[in-house]
Design a protein around this motif. Sequence first.
Motif, PDB file in Angstrom:
ATOM      1  N   THR A 271      -2.538   5.035 -29.368  1.00 26.51           N
ATOM      2  CA  THR A 271      -1.557   6.119 -29.257  1.00 26.51           C
ATOM      3  C   THR A 271      -1.474   6.640 -27.828  1.00 26.51           C
ATOM      4  O   THR A 271      -0.396   6.857 -27.279  1.00 26.51           O
ATOM      5  CB  THR A 271      -1.941   7.259 -30.207  1.00 26.51           C
ATOM      6  OG1 THR A 271      -1.981   6.761 -31.548  1.00 26.51           O
ATOM      7  CG2 THR A 271      -0.940   8.400 -30.121  1.00 26.51           C
ATOM      8  N   PHE A 272      -2.633   6.826 -27.204  1.00 22.79           N
ATOM      9  CA  PHE A 272      -2.681   7.353 -25.837  1.00 22.79           C
ATOM     10  C   PHE A 272      -2.001   6.402 -24.858  1.00 22.79           C
ATOM     11  O   PHE A 272      -1.147   6.814 -24.063  1.00 22.79           O
ATOM     12  CB  PHE A 272      -4.130   7.597 -25.420  1.00 22.79           C
ATOM     13  CG  PHE A 272      -4.279   8.032 -23.992  1.00 22.79           C
ATOM     14  CD1 PHE A 272      -4.140   9.365 -23.629  1.00 22.79           C
ATOM     15  CD2 PHE A 272      -4.551   7.102 -22.993  1.00 22.79           C
ATOM     16  CE1 PHE A 272      -4.273   9.764 -22.312  1.00 22.79           C
ATOM     17  CE2 PHE A 272      -4.679   7.497 -21.664  1.00 22.79           C
ATOM     18  CZ  PHE A 272      -4.546   8.832 -21.324  1.00 22.79           C
ATOM     19  N   TYR A 273      -2.371   5.125 -24.904  1.00 22.65           N
ATOM     20  CA  TYR A 273      -1.849   4.190 -23.905  1.00 22.65           C
ATOM     21  C   TYR A 273      -0.368   3.880 -24.120  1.00 22.65           C
ATOM     22  O   TYR A 273       0.361   3.624 -23.167  1.00 22.65           O
ATOM     23  CB  TYR A 273      -2.696   2.913 -23.884  1.00 22.65           C
ATOM     24  CG  TYR A 273      -4.028   3.129 -23.218  1.00 22.65           C
ATOM     25  CD1 TYR A 273      -4.105   3.368 -21.852  1.00 22.65           C
ATOM     26  CD2 TYR A 273      -5.204   3.151 -23.963  1.00 22.65           C
ATOM     27  CE1 TYR A 273      -5.321   3.592 -21.234  1.00 22.65           C
ATOM     28  CE2 TYR A 273      -6.421   3.381 -23.350  1.00 22.65           C
ATOM     29  CZ  TYR A 273      -6.476   3.604 -21.990  1.00 22.65           C
ATOM     30  OH  TYR A 273      -7.686   3.841 -21.377  1.00 22.65           O
ATOM     31  N   LYS A 274       0.073   3.918 -25.371  1.00 16.46           N
ATOM     32  CA  LYS A 274       1.514   3.730 -25.617  1.00 16.46           C
ATOM     33  C   LYS A 274       2.323   4.861 -24.985  1.00 16.46           C
ATOM     34  O   LYS A 274       3.414   4.646 -24.458  1.00 16.46           O
ATOM     35  CB  LYS A 274       1.784   3.676 -27.124  1.00 16.46           C
ATOM     36  CG  LYS A 274       1.597   2.308 -27.742  1.00 16.46           C
ATOM     37  CD  LYS A 274       2.027   2.333 -29.200  1.00 16.46           C
ATOM     38  CE  LYS A 274       1.974   0.943 -29.808  1.00 16.46           C
ATOM     39  NZ  LYS A 274       2.406   0.949 -31.224  1.00 16.46           N
ATOM     40  N   LYS A 275       1.778   6.073 -25.027  1.00 17.46           N
ATOM     41  CA  LYS A 275       2.475   7.233 -24.488  1.00 17.46           C
ATOM     42  C   LYS A 275       2.733   7.094 -22.992  1.00 17.46           C
ATOM     43  O   LYS A 275       3.756   7.560 -22.482  1.00 17.46           O
ATOM     44  CB  LYS A 275       1.633   8.482 -24.772  1.00 17.46           C
ATOM     45  CG  LYS A 275       2.274   9.790 -24.301  1.00 17.46           C
ATOM     46  CD  LYS A 275       1.397  10.962 -24.674  1.00 17.46           C
ATOM     47  CE  LYS A 275       1.991  12.278 -24.183  1.00 17.46           C
ATOM     48  NZ  LYS A 275       1.117  13.437 -24.545  1.00 17.46           N
TER      49      LYS A 275
END
Length: 280
Positions: A271-275
Amino acid sequence: MSVVINALSYAHAANVLPALDTVSLALPPGSRTVIVGSNGAGKSTLLQILAGRRLVSTGDVRIKDRDVFRDSPPGVTFLGTEWAMNPVVRGDIVVSHFLDSVGGYRYKERRDQLIDLLDVDLEWRMHQISDGERRRVQLVFGLMAPYDVLLLDEVTVDLDVLVRDDLLRFLKRDSETRGATILYATHIFDGLNYFPTQIAHMAFGRLVTPPTQWPPAAGPELNAEFGSSTLYSVALQWLKEDREHRRELEKNGRRERGARRNETVPSDSETFYKKYDYSH
C-alpha cells in the motif's frame, strides 16, 4: 576421537525454533567429513560452536578431549566466509606485509607452499583485489600454521575450479600425512567425490544422517542408501527430500515460504509503495 559432540542444542534467541536440536557425532583423527544440508540447516552454527564462537548451555562439545569453551584446545582452525568482508582485511596493505604481520615468517616453508598452490601474488594490495583473490589470501593466512582440527564453512565459494581442486588435494594429503581432522560444510559438490572419508546430512537443526563412510563400501547392506551414486547425486537427493519435508511441515502450521498468491488484502508495504509509485 578427535571431535565429540553429545546432545548439543542451540537457539539464536528465546522462543524461536532451535538452530541445533540434540546433535551428536564423533569424528576420528584423520577423518574428512563433508556436511550436506540446505541453507539454514544448522551447518554454520555447528562449526561456529566447535570453534568456540558461540556459547552453549545444553550439550557437551569436545575437541581432543577438551571442552571447547572452558579448556580451549590448541590446534583448531576455523575458516568462514565472513573474513573477506572484514574492513581490516580490505584495507590498503600489501599481501606480503599482511602475511608477515600475522606470523607468516614462522611457517615459511608451509606458507610458501600455499602461496604457490593458491597462485597468490605477494604484491597484491588487499583493497584492490577481487573477492576470489582475497579468499586465496585468507586460505594462506588460515592454513599456514599446522592444525589438528580444521573447520571449513563454505570457504571455497569464491575460488575458480582449478584452484579449488588443488586446495582440496592439498587438504587431503595434509589430513592423511598428519592425521588432521577436517569438517567441511559446502554447497559445491562437483569434483568433491574423492575428498571425504565420510559424509553427514543435516536438516532443520538435526543430524539426519550421522557421519557415514564415503565412498560406500562394497556389499548390498552397506550400499543400501548410497548405491553407486556420486556425492553430487546423493546431496541432490537429500536436499530434495528436505524440501518436501519442509512443505509437509508448512501444511501443518509451519510458516510458509514462497509467493503469497492467495492474499486478497494488500500488505502495508505494498500500500505504501503504490502510493508513491510515479513510474506510470
